[in-house]
Design a protein around this motif. Structure first.
Motif, PDB file in Angstrom:
ATOM      1  N   SER A 103       0.758 -36.227 -19.468  1.00  0.00           N
ATOM      2  CA  SER A 103       2.012 -36.025 -20.177  1.00  0.00           C
ATOM      3  C   SER A 103       2.995 -37.155 -19.881  1.00  0.00           C
ATOM      4  O   SER A 103       2.882 -37.857 -18.875  1.00  0.00           O
ATOM      5  N   ASN A 104       3.949 -37.327 -20.771  1.00  0.00           N
ATOM      6  CA  ASN A 104       5.024 -38.308 -20.613  1.00  0.00           C
ATOM      7  C   ASN A 104       5.772 -38.038 -19.301  1.00  0.00           C
ATOM      8  O   ASN A 104       6.196 -36.916 -19.042  1.00  0.00           O
ATOM      9  N   GLY A 105       5.915 -39.079 -18.453  1.00  0.00           N
ATOM     10  CA  GLY A 105       6.550 -38.896 -17.148  1.00  0.00           C
ATOM     11  C   GLY A 105       8.063 -38.880 -17.165  1.00  0.00           C
ATOM     12  O   GLY A 105       8.706 -38.718 -16.120  1.00  0.00           O
ATOM     13  N   LEU A 106       8.663 -39.000 -18.346  1.00  0.00           N
ATOM     14  CA  LEU A 106      10.111 -39.141 -18.449  1.00  0.00           C
ATOM     15  C   LEU A 106      10.859 -37.947 -17.852  1.00  0.00           C
ATOM     16  O   LEU A 106      11.779 -38.105 -17.053  1.00  0.00           O
ATOM     17  N   LYS A 107      10.453 -36.739 -18.216  1.00  0.00           N
ATOM     18  CA  LYS A 107      11.172 -35.541 -17.767  1.00  0.00           C
ATOM     19  C   LYS A 107      11.093 -35.373 -16.249  1.00  0.00           C
ATOM     20  O   LYS A 107      12.078 -35.036 -15.586  1.00  0.00           O
ATOM     21  N   THR A 108       9.914 -35.608 -15.688  1.00  0.00           N
ATOM     22  CA  THR A 108       9.742 -35.457 -14.240  1.00  0.00           C
ATOM     23  C   THR A 108      10.664 -36.389 -13.470  1.00  0.00           C
ATOM     24  O   THR A 108      11.300 -35.999 -12.483  1.00  0.00           O
ATOM     25  N   ILE A 109      10.745 -37.645 -13.927  1.00  0.00           N
ATOM     26  CA  ILE A 109      11.612 -38.627 -13.264  1.00  0.00           C
ATOM     27  C   ILE A 109      13.076 -38.216 -13.379  1.00  0.00           C
ATOM     28  O   ILE A 109      13.831 -38.254 -12.395  1.00  0.00           O
ATOM     29  N   LEU A 110      13.493 -37.813 -14.568  1.00  0.00           N
ATOM     30  CA  LEU A 110      14.876 -37.392 -14.767  1.00  0.00           C
ATOM     31  C   LEU A 110      15.235 -36.192 -13.892  1.00  0.00           C
ATOM     32  O   LEU A 110      16.321 -36.120 -13.321  1.00  0.00           O
ATOM     33  N   ASP A 111      14.302 -35.249 -13.766  1.00  0.00           N
ATOM     34  CA  ASP A 111      14.538 -34.078 -12.903  1.00  0.00           C
ATOM     35  C   ASP A 111      14.729 -34.500 -11.450  1.00  0.00           C
ATOM     36  O   ASP A 111      15.611 -33.975 -10.743  1.00  0.00           O
ATOM     37  N   GLU A 112      13.925 -35.448 -10.988  1.00  0.00           N
ATOM     38  CA  GLU A 112      14.043 -35.928  -9.615  1.00  0.00           C
ATOM     39  C   GLU A 112      15.375 -36.655  -9.394  1.00  0.00           C
ATOM     40  O   GLU A 112      16.016 -36.483  -8.349  1.00  0.00           O
TER      41      GLU A 112
END
Length: 354
Positions: free
Chosen positions: A339-348
């Motif tokens: 999956s696109n890693g964008l959301k995980t990074i933003l959450d962190e």
């Protein structure tokens, strides 16, 4: 309002993940600033995105002998001082670094200012800049699961690669119209990285007439590599670099021939485009592209042609085989792509000061 400083540069690969983050950070009402080099590609790309840009002194981290190796440590020290003063003034809540030699002074200055520092490593194995920077980082995000073996386990978070959302919203019809191409032949997009590849440019142009019998070609040749004698070739369009039109051209693309820089191949993976990867050889690199390419081939996302095996015959044969088997690659990517890693990074990043 939370404030973030982004950094990274030297090549487009050290900037594009930041460009993926910027629109989402704006939506989340972050105050965004960027620290980069004085003349790198990141300066142009970030200023186009209307983000405040702060240039600093930066040296290059080389693995080979060069007289500049004796000068560059002083440039790095000046860069640390430059970045320290900028960060002292901005007082950001968090720093996000995409790597490249310019990021090292920023990461060190961030640590000295007691600011949480997050680093993203795109490749299968970390580059020299990130190997140095991870010592000063709060966490390091990685694209490949296998990258954990090279880094301190307590700092690593597997996020995947952040993909620019605008790439997913292109129009095939607009792309074909912009290129003046038709639906009668498959479109191959060929790219050798933001700086271009002499090897790829040469072999494409040597075989262009043969390729154009069955395909239409988009050739991203890199800065300074435009060949004016080929401007009016029917079915062939060359560009030094594409920015605004890239989503539509990507949508019009059927097959990809590329080096194996992590950011670009993960973007093509997200778009489900079958790839022929020709990684930069170990003679000209640390071998990271070979590891990236082999991982994609093992997972069934791409086929690989090593640079040492690159001939006119092997090149044309590999493209034809990719075209014949393209549906197999598309099906595998649809089923198994991360999956696109964008959301995980933003959450962190959001949790940085919680």
């Amino acid at each position: 309002m939370k404030k973030i400083v982004l950094t990274g540069g030297g090549t487009a690969g050290h900037v594009t993940p930041n460009l993926a983050l910027i629109p989402k950070l704006k939506e989340m009402n972050w105050d965004i600033h960027y620290i980069g080099s004085k003349a790198g590609i990141e300066k142009v790309l970030i200023e186009e995105a209307n983000i405040p840009y702060y240039p600093i002194s930066s040296g290059k981290l080389r693995r080979y002998f060069d007289i500049k190796n004796f000068q560059d440590p002083f440039k790095v020290l000046k860069g640390i001082a430059d970045a320290y003063l900028i960060l002292k003034k901005l007082k950001p809540d968090v720093i996000f670094s995409k790597g490249g030699f310019v990021s090292v002074p920023v990461v060190i200055a961030g640590k000295l200012n007691k600011i949480p520092v997050f680093i993203h490593e795109s490749d299968y194995s970390p580059g020299l800049a990130n190997k140095i920077a991870v010592r000063f980082a709060t966490k390091m995000f990685v694209t490949f699961e296998e990258a954990k073996a090279y880094l301190p386990k307590e700092k690593v978070v597997v996020t995947g690669s952040p993909i620019r959302e605008e790439l997913l919203n292109g129009s095939r019809k607009r792309g074909l119209t912009y290129l003046n191409f038709t639906e009668t032949k498959p479109v191959i997009t060929i790219m050798g990285g933001s700086l271009g590849s002499v090897k790829l440019n040469t072999i494409i142009r040597e075989n262009l007439d043969t390729l154009l019998k069955n395909y239409q070609i988009v050739h991203l040749c890199g800065k300074g590599n435009f060949d004016e004698t080929l401007m009016n070739k029917c079915g062939y369009k060359q560009f030094e670099y594409i920015s605004r039109e890239l989503p539509d051209i990507a949508a019009a693309t059927d097959l990809v021939v590329s080096r194996a820089g992590s950011n670009s191949i993960f973007e093509w993976l997200e778009l489900k485009k079958p790839m022929l990867l020709i990684p930069l050889s170990k003679a000209a690199s640390r071998g990271d592209q070979i590891l990236n390419a082999n991982s994609f081939e093992k997972q069934g996302f791409a086929t690989v042609l090593e640079e040492e095996e690159l001939t006119n015959a092997s090149f044309l044969q590999s493209i034809d085989e990719l075209n014949r088997n393209k549906q197999k690659y598309i099906d595998t990517m649809r089923t198994n792509a991360p999956s696109n890693g964008l959301k995980t990074i933003l959450d962190e990043l959001e949790r940085a000061n919680d």
